[in-house]
Design an enzyme around this catalytic site. Sequence first.
Site, PDB file in Angstrom:
ATOM      1  N   GLY A 101     -25.845  48.980  28.089  1.00  0.00           N
ATOM      2  CA  GLY A 101     -25.403  47.633  28.447  1.00  0.00           C
ATOM      3  C   GLY A 101     -23.895  47.489  28.407  1.00  0.00           C
ATOM      4  O   GLY A 101     -23.170  48.358  27.938  1.00  0.00           O
ATOM      5  N   GLY A 165     -31.353  54.580  30.761  1.00  0.00           N
ATOM      6  CA  GLY A 165     -32.216  55.682  31.186  1.00  0.00           C
ATOM      7  C   GLY A 165     -31.480  56.674  32.079  1.00  0.00           C
ATOM      8  O   GLY A 165     -30.254  56.752  32.091  1.00  0.00           O
ATOM      9  N   THR A 192     -27.524  56.197  23.584  1.00  0.00           N
ATOM     10  CA  THR A 192     -26.637  57.053  24.379  1.00  0.00           C
ATOM     11  C   THR A 192     -26.050  58.177  23.531  1.00  0.00           C
ATOM     12  O   THR A 192     -25.932  59.319  23.989  1.00  0.00           O
ATOM     13  CB  THR A 192     -25.501  56.213  24.983  1.00  0.00           C
ATOM     14  OG1 THR A 192     -26.061  55.209  25.832  1.00  0.00           O
ATOM     15  CG2 THR A 192     -24.547  57.079  25.790  1.00  0.00           C
ATOM     16  N   THR A 218     -21.227  49.431  21.357  1.00  0.00           N
ATOM     17  CA  THR A 218     -22.336  48.486  21.250  1.00  0.00           C
ATOM     18  C   THR A 218     -21.806  47.162  20.750  1.00  0.00           C
ATOM     19  O   THR A 218     -21.104  47.107  19.740  1.00  0.00           O
ATOM     20  CB  THR A 218     -23.445  48.989  20.308  1.00  0.00           C
ATOM     21  OG1 THR A 218     -24.355  47.926  20.060  1.00  0.00           O
ATOM     22  CG2 THR A 218     -22.891  49.477  18.987  1.00  0.00           C
ATOM     23  N   ILE A 219     -22.127  46.131  21.467  1.00  0.00           N
ATOM     24  CA  ILE A 219     -21.647  44.811  21.084  1.00  0.00           C
ATOM     25  C   ILE A 219     -22.292  44.346  19.779  1.00  0.00           C
ATOM     26  O   ILE A 219     -21.751  43.512  19.057  1.00  0.00           O
ATOM     27  CB  ILE A 219     -21.927  43.805  22.223  1.00  0.00           C
ATOM     28  CG1 ILE A 219     -21.009  42.580  22.117  1.00  0.00           C
ATOM     29  CG2 ILE A 219     -23.383  43.408  22.267  1.00  0.00           C
ATOM     30  CD1 ILE A 219     -21.038  41.699  23.336  1.00  0.00           C
ATOM     31  N   ASP A 220     -23.481  44.928  19.452  1.00  0.00           N
ATOM     32  CA  ASP A 220     -24.200  44.518  18.251  1.00  0.00           C
ATOM     33  C   ASP A 220     -23.604  45.097  16.970  1.00  0.00           C
ATOM     34  O   ASP A 220     -24.011  44.705  15.865  1.00  0.00           O
ATOM     35  CB  ASP A 220     -25.666  44.938  18.333  1.00  0.00           C
ATOM     36  CG  ASP A 220     -26.433  44.181  19.398  1.00  0.00           C
ATOM     37  OD1 ASP A 220     -25.902  43.166  19.884  1.00  0.00           O
ATOM     38  OD2 ASP A 220     -27.543  44.604  19.742  1.00  0.00           O
ATOM     39  N   MET A 263     -26.329  37.638  20.713  1.00  0.00           N
ATOM     40  CA  MET A 263     -26.870  38.980  20.828  1.00  0.00           C
ATOM     41  C   MET A 263     -27.081  39.593  19.437  1.00  0.00           C
ATOM     42  O   MET A 263     -26.411  39.228  18.477  1.00  0.00           O
ATOM     43  CB  MET A 263     -25.952  39.862  21.666  1.00  0.00           C
ATOM     44  CG  MET A 263     -25.736  39.318  23.066  1.00  0.00           C
ATOM     45  SD  MET A 263     -25.012  40.498  24.211  1.00  0.00           S
ATOM     46  CE  MET A 263     -26.479  41.409  24.702  1.00  0.00           C
ATOM     47  N   ILE A 378     -20.794  36.499  26.970  1.00  0.00           N
ATOM     48  CA  ILE A 378     -20.002  37.115  25.901  1.00  0.00           C
ATOM     49  C   ILE A 378     -19.714  38.581  26.194  1.00  0.00           C
ATOM     50  O   ILE A 378     -18.591  39.063  26.040  1.00  0.00           O
ATOM     51  CB  ILE A 378     -20.732  36.964  24.549  1.00  0.00           C
ATOM     52  CG1 ILE A 378     -20.642  35.518  24.065  1.00  0.00           C
ATOM     53  CG2 ILE A 378     -20.159  37.910  23.502  1.00  0.00           C
ATOM     54  CD1 ILE A 378     -21.426  35.241  22.806  1.00  0.00           C
TER      55      ILE A 378
END
Length: 465
Positions: A101, A165, A192, A218-220, A263, A378
Amino acid sequence: MVDSSTSHVEANTHVSDFLLEDVPHLSDYIPDLPTYPDPLQDNPSYSVVKQYYVHPDDTVAQQIVVHKNSPRGTLFRRAGPAQKVYFDSEEVYACVVTCGGLCPGLNTVIRELVCGLYHMYGVQKVLGIGGGYRGFYSRNTIPLTPKIVNDIHKRGGTVLGTSYGGHDTSKIVDSIQDRGINQVYILGGFGTQNEAAMIFEEIRRRDLKVAVVGIPKTIDNDIPVIDKSIGFDTAVEEAQRAINSAHVEAESAENGIGVVKLMGRCSGFIAMYATLASRDVDCCLIPESPFYLEGPGGLLEFIEKRLREQGHMVIVIAEGAGQELIPRNDTSNKNKPDASPDDLVQDVGLWLSQKIKDHFERSKKIINLKYIDPTYMIRAIPSNASDNVFCTLLAQSAVHGAMAGYTGFTVGPVNGRNCYIPFHLINEGQKRVVITDRMWARLLSSTHQPSFVNPQHITEEAKVE
């Protein structure tokens, strides 16, 4: 050209109660590799820097607060330029790929990888792999030069395109080998980086002189070991706008309730930090801290109490919170290998908003509820100043590591210092908010929300004991 004489410390070496988690090196499986003087020694931009090179024995401790008599803990190799490199600049053919993402900062990292290779090391050939992992074997490529990437950091998203994927280890390494690529920079999150480790293992099995470097995205902020990943600061800052809007809406209406979904499928870091930064939030719900709706001590009772006390309320909920409470009718996405992780979670924000409305309709009490979902807004914005600097340091550290011959690692900050971290540690499991930690206690102190411990669970645990 200078003959290689540098000896590399074996992984998991014990040094005075420390455990060095070293990363692989090309010389571990390719003997008699030549080395070259680092081009930075002739670079006028760096000539003024004293002791610019990182000493081979420089390490960074994972844990900086330890008991006086306890073992010291784990060390990582410090990132930075080495006095000798294992690639001649003219032979380097690098590639960059973005997977998974979006998050703020991707274009900044791409730009700084290209500019770092060009301006620090004189590398002239950098290839962008378009559309994620499948771009390796679909021949979807973009040539990258400092001129092409000059302004991309001002845009959100990724100029290379991305996807979930498409990972086929053998086909990807075949493409790398056929093209003559010898440095691979992979930007991606938890999944990834796991797939990047598979690429490295196949490259090592084939004895190829190819450095594989992961850059955590990763934004998380759920990648383990490292302090934070790119885009997190920007995400927290942008989340403030949504929370502020929810607060204004809630405060301006009778019995106003603002619900903001942020998120965080497995980890609630964005929700937690945005709540702490805002100070306008009355309740923060994250995946790590279960909650329940009905009955004494439940969320609905708390909402009623807060509305009586102040007449309005703001709720922040991470997208992965409360998933166990939502009925699941559609499981079609679970069997799709290339399904986005976003497709595997139910929309908890809409579900919670409807539950709140239904509850107050039954009690004949009028509320004004506004639901705000800024998730894709965001992650699609350009990175802020803090993240831009962070992305620059991360990209340059990745380039230094690859040129020094290290491979099979992710670069990231540990206690404020960029390090080379072996893939296996990054892939051991996702980082999560520790709800017995002081940061979560600070949040509870800020919101004054209950812990939402289910009395039924307490009863069941008591029976077991």
